[in-house]
Design a protein around this motif. Structure first.
Motif, PDB file in Angstrom:
ATOM      1  N   ASN B 219       0.851  -1.183   0.000  1.00 20.64           N
ATOM      2  CA  ASN B 219       0.000   0.000   0.000  1.00 20.64           C
ATOM      3  C   ASN B 219       0.890   1.237   0.000  1.00 20.64           C
ATOM      4  OD1 ASN B 219      -2.156   1.694   0.135  1.00 20.64           O
ATOM      5  ND2 ASN B 219      -2.608   1.295   2.287  1.00 20.64           N
ATOM      6  N   PHE B 220       1.084   1.818  -1.160  1.00 17.63           N
ATOM      7  CA  PHE B 220       1.911   3.027  -1.280  1.00 17.63           C
ATOM      8  C   PHE B 220       1.524   3.730  -2.578  1.00 17.63           C
ATOM      9  CE2 PHE B 220       4.387  -0.865  -2.351  1.00 17.63           C
ATOM     10  CZ  PHE B 220       4.359  -0.753  -3.732  1.00 17.63           C
ATOM     11  N   GLU B 246      -0.070   9.660  -8.923  1.00 19.07           N
ATOM     12  CA  GLU B 246      -0.519   9.168  -7.625  1.00 19.07           C
ATOM     13  C   GLU B 246      -1.931   9.626  -7.292  1.00 19.07           C
ATOM     14  OE1 GLU B 246       2.206  10.791  -8.323  1.00 19.07           O
ATOM     15  OE2 GLU B 246       3.959   9.718  -7.561  1.00 19.07           O
ATOM     16  N   GLN B 328      -4.683   2.289  -4.061  1.00 20.36           N
ATOM     17  CA  GLN B 328      -3.219   2.181  -3.958  1.00 20.36           C
ATOM     18  C   GLN B 328      -2.723   0.827  -3.459  1.00 20.36           C
ATOM     19  OE1 GLN B 328      -1.367   4.529  -5.100  1.00 20.36           O
ATOM     20  NE2 GLN B 328      -2.201   6.556  -4.670  1.00 20.36           N
ATOM     21  N   ARG B 414       9.126  -3.229  -3.292  1.00 15.78           N
ATOM     22  CA  ARG B 414       8.612  -2.369  -2.228  1.00 15.78           C
ATOM     23  C   ARG B 414       7.616  -3.122  -1.343  1.00 15.78           C
ATOM     24  NH1 ARG B 414       7.814   3.230  -1.897  1.00 15.78           N
ATOM     25  NH2 ARG B 414       6.588   2.702  -0.068  1.00 15.78           N
ATOM     26  N   GLN B 418       7.676  -3.771   2.652  1.00 19.83           N
ATOM     27  CA  GLN B 418       6.613  -3.289   3.538  1.00 19.83           C
ATOM     28  C   GLN B 418       6.082  -4.416   4.449  1.00 19.83           C
ATOM     29  OE1 GLN B 418       2.996  -1.760   1.595  1.00 19.83           O
ATOM     30  NE2 GLN B 418       3.168   0.094   2.818  1.00 19.83           N
TER      31      GLN B 418
END
Ligand code: SF4
Lengths: 183, 479
Positions: B219-220, B246, B328, B414, B418
């Motif tokens: 979640n980013f 974004e 996201q 990523r 996370q």
């Protein structure tokens, strides 16, 4: 043998291939559900087994031997399996996976990487984390003894069924002439 | 003075990979890497061959999405010939592509990720697979198998075989569709549709149960890229390449696919065979140039679905995005896949209703008129590029393939980071953690066969190494 009949311990593995042979295996569809009671899937793409287990009855191996990891796994599979099947053209002959044999590993990596920014996975640093590519891609029988061959790219579900149902009955695999084609 | 945890290989994904987690002196997670360990070299060994062979050769990159490769190769061939293919050919290509999306998404949901979503992340690893699902939820598992089979059967009906059909060619397709086959396909749609709707309901329930996972699995913020059709509809075969930022604002709208090189670069790392595509204007040094593709990205870039049932689902899906922006969290890929499944079934029904699909003119003929041809489609896992350059005889002298899973490479790294940061405690390895880290990767349903032009998938082992390379802890699942 005493009842109940022990389940056939079946394993499948992917070496250097495209997974198409496994897809064709899944295309057995509802026939798979029917035999679910007589087989135990002990290793393969759909289960979380961490290591190739001991005492496997039948191992269907897709793909050719392309790198050091494939080589090591195949050795282990041979040691631990009663019947090892070369599953699909890549396993039987090298097929598309072996098209790279016309070039050296160095030439291949040079051609594919070293274009964008960053450091290419080519050289000493890469070999420490990534399994070394073999200079030539090999079909399974160049590395271990193979008990049965199932050609096709991929072998169609009928062919797989012919082989699997024979093995389930404990018999040898006989393919009809039209089931012995490549491609 | 750092430690490294290795997870190798990653399980229930479509490809050979391992994960390493790097700890700092304080035992905190400093970095995580997703290594793709295979290499096949299609870009090199195809040189010197005719582009006409490419649909058949590149299908063999991947047995899960061979139709996408064949179509990208055929579209690049259309461009080399400079032909517009007959309308019926385009409709048939779309029909077969929908069938493949159905089989691939059904495979992902029911056979690969389903066991985690429906049985639980920490459930018994020996049962956390299709066979376990068959035991626990036999009706549903069978329906899932039948749904995947429906997709495969449609591919076989149209192209003679379900894996690697020799059917798409530059200029069109090899065979028209008979009325009997059309009716055969249509007959299977109602059951497929009902299974898809059931899956959507289960998916929504799983999202409620797994709010924690949804919050921290990838979640980013990132960019998203995908094709859109006319009116900004959801699209998988042809259209405009769109990149949003974004907040969901359109950054690029690329009508001419040959311009893709202006917006996408490919970086390399010495520890993986999978390249790292990035958005060129933002560079590759930071995460700013990171973008995602695939089902989640497609829903995020599309203005609407374009079919009624999928549109309803898409509307409620949008609530997972903050203040009207893109969704996201990568955990939502699962649900996005199911919405697409429904969309593809609706699209198939509409295509079959169109009498033009039976037209027997399905192939345009031409010589090679251009030197560069680029074919782009939305494969199940995201945008797929085939770029070919040929000489006067139509022989290839340059081949570049950018594959769906590759685009997601940075985001997958990523995501692993996370999850490791959230769940790794005191440098201890637990089976649940191992599966969670792997599931982070499974969200993307990576097809490593494709991405490295390779495949495989094997069991996994996770090891924790101390500063001097000594083994501190290790965990593996017994068979
Ligand atoms: S034999 Fe064909 S289907 Fe099987 S792995 Fe090789 S290329 Fe794929």
């Amino acid at each position: 043998m005493t009842a109940p009949t022990p389940k056939l311990r079946l394993a499948t593995a992917w070496l250097g291939g495209c997974s198409g042979c496994h897809m064709s295996f899944l295309d057995l569809g509802e026939r798979l559900i029917k035999i679910a009671d007589s087989i135990e899937l002990v290793y393969g793409p759909l289960v979380d087994a961490k290591e190739f287990p001991e005492g496997v009855d039948v191992a269907l191996i897709e793909g050719a031997v392309a790198n050091a990891d494939n080589l090591e796994l195949l050795g282990q599979i041979r040691e631990r399996s009663r019947v090892l099947v070369s599953f699909g053209d890549c396993a039987v002959s090298g097929n598309v996976t072996s098209l790279r044999n016309f070039f050296t590993v160095d030439d291949l990596l040079t051609a594919v990487y070293h274009v964008g920014p960053g450091s290419a996975p080519h050289g000493v640093e890469a070999v420490q984390v990534l399994p070394a590519l073999l200079p030539r891609v090999l079909p399974l029988h160049h590395v271990v003894t193979v008990d049965a061959y199932l050609p096709g790219c991929p072998p169609d579900p009928e062919r797989i069924w012919t082989a699997l149902s024979a093995l389930l009955r404990g018999e040898s695999v006989y393919l009809s002439p039209e089931q012995k084609t490549f491609g | 003075m750092t430690q490294t945890i290795t997870i190798a290989p990653v399980t229930r994904i479509e490809g050979h990979a391992k994960i390493t987690i790097h700890l700092d002196d304080a035992g905190q997670v400093a970095d995580a890497r997703f290594h793709v360990t295979e290499f096949r070299g299609f870009e090199k060994f195809c040189l010197g061959r005719s582009y006409r062979e490419m649909p058949a050769i590149t299908e063999r990159i991947c047995g899960i999405c061979p139709v996408s490769h064949a179509l990208a190769a055929a579209k690049a061939g259309d461009a080399l010939k400079g032909v517009k293919i007959p309308p019926a050919a385009e409709k048939l290509r779309r029909l077969m592509h929908c069938a493949q999306l159905v089989q691939s998404h059904a495979l992902s949901f029911f056979l690969l990720s389903g066991p985690d979503l429906l049985l639980g992340m920490e459930s018994d690893p020996k049962k956390r697979n299709l066979i376990g699902l068959l035991e626990a939820m036999p009706g549903l598992a069978k329906e899932g198998i039948r749904l995947r089979q429906f997709g495969q059967d449609v591919i076989r009906l149209i192209g003679d075989r379900s894996v690697h059909p020799a059917w798409a060619v530059s200029g069109g397709v090899r065979e028209p569709l008979s009325p009997e086959k059309r009716d055969g396909i249509a007959a299977g749609l109602p059951e497929a549709m009902s299974t898809a709707r059931k899956a959507l309901k289960l998916g929504n329930e799983a999202l409620e149960r797994m709010a924690e996972e949804a919050r921290c699995y990838g979640n980013f913020p990132s960019l998203f890229m995908g094709l859109v059709g006319g009116n900004g509809d959801l699209e998988h075969y042809d259209g405009t390449l769109r990149m949003v930022d974004e907040s969901g604002s359109v950054l690029e709208e690329c009508f001419d696919p040959s311009r893709y090189g202006d917006i996408i670069g490919e970086a390399e790392e010495s520890w993986t065979y999978l390249k790292f595509p990035y958005y060129k204007p933002r560079g590759h040094e930071t995460d700013a140039g990171m973008y995602r593709v695939g089902p989640l990205a497609r829903l995020n870039v599309a203005r609407q679905a374009g079919t009624p049932l999928a549109e309803d689902e898409l509307r409620s899906f949008r609530q997972f995005g903050e203040s009207g922006g893109p969704v996201q969290g990568s955990f939502y890929y699962h649900q996005a896949r199911l919405i697409e499944l429904l969309f593809c079934l609706e699209t198939m029904a509409a295509l079959l209703d169109d009498p033009e699909i039976l037209d027997t003119h399905v192939r345009s003929h031409a010589r090679t008129n251009n030197r560069v041809g680029i074919g782009i489609v939305e494969a199940p896992r995201g945008v797929l590029f085939h770029e070919y350059h040929v000489d006067d005889n139509g022989l290839l002298n340059y081949v570049n393939l950018i594959i769906a899973t590759g685009h997601n490479n940075r985001a997958m790294n990523r995501t692993v980071l996370q999850i490791a940061q959230r769940y790794l405690r005191g440098g201890r390895l637990e089976e649940g953690l191992l599966n969670r880290v792997e599931h982070g990767i499974r969200c993307y349903d990576p097809c490593l066969s494709c991405s490295t032009h390779v495949t495989g998938r094997m069991p996994m082992k996770m090891e924790l190494y101390g500063p001097a390379g000594e083994l501190l802890d290790s965990i593996s699942q017994s068979s």
